[in-house]
Design a protein around this motif. Structure first.
Motif, PDB file in Angstrom:
ATOM      1  N   ILE A 843       0.853  -1.185   0.000  1.00  0.00           N
ATOM      2  CA  ILE A 843       0.000   0.000   0.000  1.00  0.00           C
ATOM      3  C   ILE A 843       0.896   1.245   0.000  1.00  0.00           C
ATOM      4  N   ALA A 846      -0.931   7.822  -3.069  1.00  0.00           N
ATOM      5  CA  ALA A 846      -1.100   8.188  -4.472  1.00  0.00           C
ATOM      6  C   ALA A 846       0.040   9.089  -4.926  1.00  0.00           C
ATOM      7  N   ALA A 849       3.102   6.996  -5.608  1.00  0.00           N
ATOM      8  CA  ALA A 849       2.899   6.199  -6.816  1.00  0.00           C
ATOM      9  C   ALA A 849       3.078   7.060  -8.057  1.00  0.00           C
ATOM     10  N   ASP A 856      -1.931   1.630  -9.976  1.00  0.00           N
ATOM     11  CA  ASP A 856      -2.637   0.688  -9.124  1.00  0.00           C
ATOM     12  C   ASP A 856      -2.590  -0.701  -9.762  1.00  0.00           C
ATOM     13  N   GLY A 857      -2.198  -1.704  -8.977  1.00  0.00           N
ATOM     14  CA  GLY A 857      -2.197  -3.068  -9.502  1.00  0.00           C
ATOM     15  C   GLY A 857      -0.864  -3.514 -10.068  1.00  0.00           C
ATOM     16  N   ARG A 874      -1.404  -1.283  -4.175  1.00  0.00           N
ATOM     17  CA  ARG A 874      -2.736  -0.704  -3.980  1.00  0.00           C
ATOM     18  C   ARG A 874      -2.565   0.743  -3.538  1.00  0.00           C
ATOM     19  N   LEU A 875      -3.178   1.633  -4.283  1.00  0.00           N
ATOM     20  CA  LEU A 875      -3.084   3.046  -3.948  1.00  0.00           C
ATOM     21  C   LEU A 875      -3.959   3.344  -2.745  1.00  0.00           C
ATOM     22  N   ASP A 876      -3.471   4.223  -1.903  1.00  0.00           N
ATOM     23  CA  ASP A 876      -4.220   4.595  -0.714  1.00  0.00           C
ATOM     24  C   ASP A 876      -4.303   6.111  -0.683  1.00  0.00           C
TER      25      ASP A 876
END
Lengths: 947, 174
Positions: A843, A846, A849, A856-857, A874-876
């Motif tokens: 996690i 954003a 990322a 995401d993914g 997984r973006l949080d």
């Protein structure tokens, strides 16, 4: 108090109640559906009608709904009035117009409130001859089955699910005689408390899906009073067994802890007891590479005594998921100097701080019931819905308590649920949550902050300083945080009863001490507050009180060959420390003895494995996070249905091994003896003897029955093995019988109730017969004994305050995030829980990322000094930048506070890892990622694995 | 989720996974309604009416889309949508005929009006003509008790309706 006259008799009742509550508390039977002791009255079903008179001379009277009528002083009512009886009979007849009358194939049958009420009202002839409305059922996930045709439209399900538990995905659809309760579309129920629908629903609309595969009626189940082993809250449960398997877990009412509700991990996480691959016989292998062979008990004990006797020094590794008795017996075997708690050092340090704060913060630890009486709550570093779900549900009730306060000010009683809700709207008591990401309680929080652990601690220390200037100030505090601290501090000070909640979930001692400073500050300002600290496992609190060295110490003793043998009690070390670390220690040990009820990675390393009892096959004592010692009792004898089984409590095995080592005869040992011995040897645990009555306890001269008196098939249930029925198993350890023979009534108050049943009351609503008042306490007192109490005296503030979290170039700080499903070792071995667990992921915020240009993914590799893992990203939206979240229960190589680097990994799916395999990635395909534009990581050393 | 995050997430996705997207004007209108209330769920009925005005009914995908805009669960929106009989959760004809069956109209030969309509259209209550022109529904009162038997076609109220006039009345709605 108020005097009410019921059918000509005068009774003293609580005038704040409604008439239904008052009558039920008196033990009088009034039928009802929509009312529930935890959810109050809405007056929807009209089933609880009684006749009310103006005064003693009124002979006319009028029908009123008892649940909506206050039990005011000098009330005159009649339950047995003919008109009221006819009215009630017609109501149940209407409610059942569309009911399918499918009791023989309905899984609610036998513990169904609708059956009980129908019998109570005397409705026994169906007159409706027309077409019934029917519904399509939905798939609601692995926990709860759906059969809408049985619905009587009481609305209890949505009132519990949405209002009480805060769910959003269960609704009531349609109107008048075409109402449907379900989800907007088929799908998994999102609430962590969905299992309570099976008990809240008065009929068979929502039933236990996990029980459905191998169904047994309540009256054919064998029960015992048990304690949930799936977290530290210590909810009381009634597991039901048939044919050697736990079939379902029901809530067991405890007036101070769980009362009516459990979380889904506790209710549905018992499948590990029934696993086919469980060790059921002693196993021996001379070398780790050998196939294991099974041994008889005597051979296993001889072998165990021999190898341990010839060892130079034996280390014992205990477990926070095993009972105090088993841990104590292990300590007796190896000696206190050689005993480890089996808890990693960082967690143990947190536990020690928490235990000290429970005594020395100046604030008491509230029970769950008492939590609901607080009117301002601060949660530091816990996502309660994931780490102590049932506590989170109580916090929700505390926050909703504002509505009742507003209602009370306008003369509306708290039981008038719909009025209270309408008036209260979104008015809540203040709740503040600081956690690295969004939590399950944010929806009702006045404010929540997503912060790195060190910043959570700093916020906490800052709050303490605002409350009491004598508390140390936080250096270099930014203005925004100072303002937030002032806001929280003034809310806590303004409250009648402020509550501070923290715990060990983030593995941060600073966060715990920050909560401690706030508690001390509140206590110095003489506030009637509380401090509650969340521990990780069922017996973490107990192990801390028992004492012992941390797990790393035990492995070091083996690594440095200071010891050559180890006895590991109900503990999968691979779940706690990196694989290499455990491997190297066990490789060096000459003798590894493992006691467990699961075939874990650690069990597979054992030279001698002894099959231990799970909570279902053994007795013992656990200490919950509030410091309450509670006894759990054996549910069934594993040898009755599986004669080949050699399962025994770990404390029994360890006693026998010790006797063998000392060349003594194996004398008989009982639960009472080992509990007493444990209490005597550990002053902090002196109270545990009082946690439950001893084996000589009798009610009316009888032992207590584990089976309902209608239990059937006893003579036939073993006939596939042998037509001779053996003697009923005897229980030397507890006051319970493995039989329907024994006391099972409610008239004589007792604390330890295997299952709730009273004549006419087969459903969980039978608990009303065991309590002093509905929703109150068991008449004999609530079970268990509190071991942690605040000690008088002045306490000093902690002054070590961490500096603010600073991002590092090319490095991320690991935060392990607890999760209800999949985050706990044993329940994760149950199929429905692993099905419900969210897919494993790393996690990331954003922001990070985006900077890293990953979506995401995408597969990311996390590498730290102790491990590496490849998982989808997984973006949080909430997580702060510079932090990578790792779900708990995935890989013990990672612990909160570690720093690691991230790589873009191989294609997703190639490296998918399950919670047990711990698969490691082959190596990065690209270099490490930098979390800013300039920096490349200096440690760009790629795939090197460190020991 | 704190309020800011929730708001961001919601405004980012005013659509559901099935590909339904709120028309930009509708999204704007719903947000406008929402801002009139202390509790956003209070705008739920208006939101459903806005969507129904555009589509004639409320498609499945509109439920989560509205829920996202209002920041409430889809189940609450569906609960409201299915509670009200004039929010249509199935496609209806171009014109919805509401025939009043309450007591005043019942006394003034509602049953004959009903029979004339079903005979003329070839459909019963709750049904739509095969050409998608009319949907026939009963309604409990139109507030035209002095003019029974009454009915509505689209937004127009008629009464007292003479049986012989039914055909020509319907002709006005192509």
């Amino acid at each position: 108090m108020a005097t009410i006259h019921v059918d000509g008799r005068a009774y003293e009742v609580d005038g704040a109640d409604n008439l239904l509550q008052a009558c039920l508390s008196l033990g009088l039977d009034v039928p009802y559906f929509c009312w529930h002791p935890a959810m109050g009255s809405v007056g929807a079903c009209r089933q609880c009608a009684v006749k009310q008179y103006k005064d003693a001379d009124d002979t006319q009277g009028k029908l009123v709904m008892s649940c909506m009528t206050p039990a005011s002083d000098d009330s005159w009512i009649a339950i047995e009035d003919e008109e009221a009886r006819e009215f009630r009979a017609s109501v149940v007849e209407w409610l059942m117009v569309n009911h399918p009358h499918d009791c023989p194939v309905c899984e609610e049958g036998g513990h169904c409130h609708l059956q009980d009420m129908t019998v109570m009202t005397g409705h026994d002839r169906r007159r409706y001859r027309f077409r019934k409305r029917t519904h399509r059922n939905q798939y609601l996930g692995p926990f709860v089955a759906h059969e809408m045709n049985r619905c009587i439209t009481c609305y209890r399900c949505v009132r519990f699910y949405n209002d009480y538990a805060g769910g959003e995905d269960l609704g009531a659809f349609g109107a008048n005689d075409n109402v449907y309760f379900g989800r907007h579309q088929d799908g998994v129920l999102e609430s962590e408390f969905s299992g309570n629908l099976t008990e809240v629903c008065p009929t068979g609309v929502f039933t236990d899906q996990t029980h459905s595969d191998r169904y047994t009626r309540k009256w054919d189940l064998q029960f015992a009073p048990s304690i949930c082993h799936q977290c530290a809250v210590g909810c009381n449960t009634s597991p039901g067994e048939r044919y050697g398997d736990i079939r379902r877990i029901e809530n067991r009412y405890h007036g101070e802890v769980n009362r009516h509700f459990l979380c889904d991990r506790g209710r549905f996480g018992h499948g590990y007891v029934n696993r086919d691959d469980r060790p059921r016989c002693p196993e021996w292998r001379s070398q780790a590479s050998d196939e294991s062979m099974t041994l008889e008990i005597d051979a296993a004990l001889d072998r165990g005594a021999d190898v341990l006797r010839s060892a130079r020094r034996v280390i014992g590794i205990g477990s926070p998921r095993a009972s105090l008795e088993s841990n104590h017996q292990l300590r007796e075997l190896v000696g206190a100097a050689n005993f480890s708690t089996g808890i990693v050092a960082r967690e143990q340090a947190c536990l020690e701080r928490m235990a000290r704060l429970s005594r020395e913060s100046g604030l008491p630890t509230p029970t769950l019931r008492d939590v609901e009486e607080h009117d301002a709550i601060l949660v530091l570093g816990e996502d309660l819905i994931q780490s102590a779900a049932r506590l989170g549900l109580s916090v929700r009730q505390a926050v909703l308590g504002r509505r009742e306060e507003l209602a009370e000010a306008r003369g509306i009683p708290a039981w008038n649920a719909e009025a209270v809700k309408t008036l209260g709207q979104d008015n809540y008591h203040p709740l503040f949550v600081a956690y690295p990401t969004a939590t399950g309680l944010d929806g009702i929080a006045e404010a929540s902050w997503a912060l790195a652990p060190d910043d959570i601690a700093r916020l906490g220390f800052a709050i303490a300083h605002v409350i009491d200037a004598a508390a140390p100030a936080v250096a270099d505090l930014d203005e925004a945080t100072r303002l937030e601290a002032e806001r929280i501090a003034s809310a806590l000070l303004a409250a009648r009863r402020p509550l501070v909640i923290s715990g060990g979930s983030l593995g941060s001692e600073a966060v715990i001490e920050a909560a401690g400073n706030i508690a001390r500050a509140l206590s110095r300002r003489a506030r009637d507050g509380g401090l509650i600290l969340v521990r990780n496992e069922a017996n973490s609190t107990g192990l801390e009180l028992l004492g012992g060295q941390p797990l790393e110490w035990a492995l070091d003793e083996l690594n440095t060959q200071m010891a050559d043998a180890v006895v590991i009690l109900e503990n999968d070390l691979y779940h706690r420390l990196p694989r290499e670390r455990v491997d190297s220690a066990l490789d060096l040990a000459e003798v590894v003895v493992v006691l467990d009820h699961q075939r874990t990675a650690t069990w597979n390393r054992a030279h001698l494995g002894l099959p231990a009892a799970s909570f279902a096959e053994g007795d013992g004592t656990l200490v919950s996070l509030e410091g309450r010692a509670q006894r759990f009792f054996q549910v069934f004898d594993p040898r009755y249905i599986r004669p080949e089984s050699r399962i025994h409590e770990s404390w029994r095995w360890l006693h026998a091994v010790r006797a063998g080592m000392l060349r003594e005869d194996v004398s008989d040992i009982t639960l009472d003896a080992v509990t007493l011995d444990c209490a005597r040897r550990t002053p902090a645990l002196a109270g545990i003897v009082e946690a439950a009555p001893g084996s000589d306890y009798r009610v009316e001269g009888l032992k207590l029955a584990r089976e309902p008196h209608r239990y059937s098939g006893r003579t036939a249930m073993r006939s596939h093995l042998n037509v001779d029925e053996p003697r009923t198993p005897q229980d030397p350890d507890t006051p319970f019988t493995f039989s329907m023979e024994g006391y099972n009534g409610f008239e004589r108050p007792r604390k330890d109730v295997a299952f709730a049943w009273a004549p006419g009351w087969n459903s969980p609503q039978a608990w009303n017969k065991f309590t002093d008042e509905v929703g109150g306490h068991l008449r004999a007192g609530d079970p268990g004994v509190r071991l942690l109490h605040p000690l008088p005296g002045g306490y000093d503030y902690v002054r070590e305050i961490p500096s603010s979290f600073a991002r590092r170039d090319g490095q991320w700080q690991v935060v392990v995030l607890p999760r209800l499903f999949g985050g706990e070792e044993t329940s994760s071995r149950s199929a429905p829980i692993s099905e419900r667990a969210a897919p494993a992921a790393l996690i990331l915020s954003a922001d990070d990322a985006q900077r890293l240009d990953v979506v995401d993914g995408a597969t990311l590799v996390l590498e730290t000094d102790t491990g590496r893992v490849a998982l989808p990203l997984r973006l949080d939206a909430a997580l702060p930048a510079g932090i990578v979240g790792v779900p708990a229960g995935l890989d013990a190589a990672f612990s909160s506070g570690d720093w690691g680097s991230l790589f873009i990994g191989p294609e997703a799916g190639l490296d998918a890892m399950g919670p047990e395999t711990g698969a490691h990635s082959k190596g990065p395909e690209t270099g490490p990622l930098a979390n800013d534009d300039s920096g490349r990581d200096e440690r760009a050393d790629g795939g090197e694995e460190r020991p | 989720m704190n309020d800011t995050v929730r708001a961001q997430v919601h405004s980012a996705i005013a659509s559901d996974g099935d590909g339904f997207t709120l028309h930009a004007d509708d999204l704007h209108a719903i947000e406008h309604e929402r801002d009139h209330y202390e509790q956003p769920q209070a705008a739920c009925i208006e939101a459903l009416k806005i969507v129904q005005r555009r589509h004639g009914w409320v498609p499945d995908g509109a439920i989560p889309a509205i829920a996202n805009v209002l920041g409430i669960g889809a189940a609450s929106v569906e609960g409201v949508a299915t509670f009200y009989s004039l929010i249509f959760r199935q496609p209806v004809g171009r014109h919805v005929i509401l025939v009043c069956d309450s007591s005043s109209c019942f006394l003034t030969d509602y049953e004959q009006l009903r029979d004339a309509l079903t005979e003329h259209l070839g459909i019963g209550f709750g049904e739509t003509t095969p050409d998608g022109r009319f949907t026939l529904l009963p309604v409990c009162c139109l507030g035209a008790c002095d003019r029974g038997p009454a009915m509505m076609i689209g937004d127009d109220t008629y009464g007292p309706v003479m049986i012989d006039d039914v055909a020509s009345l319907l002709e006005g709605y192509p």
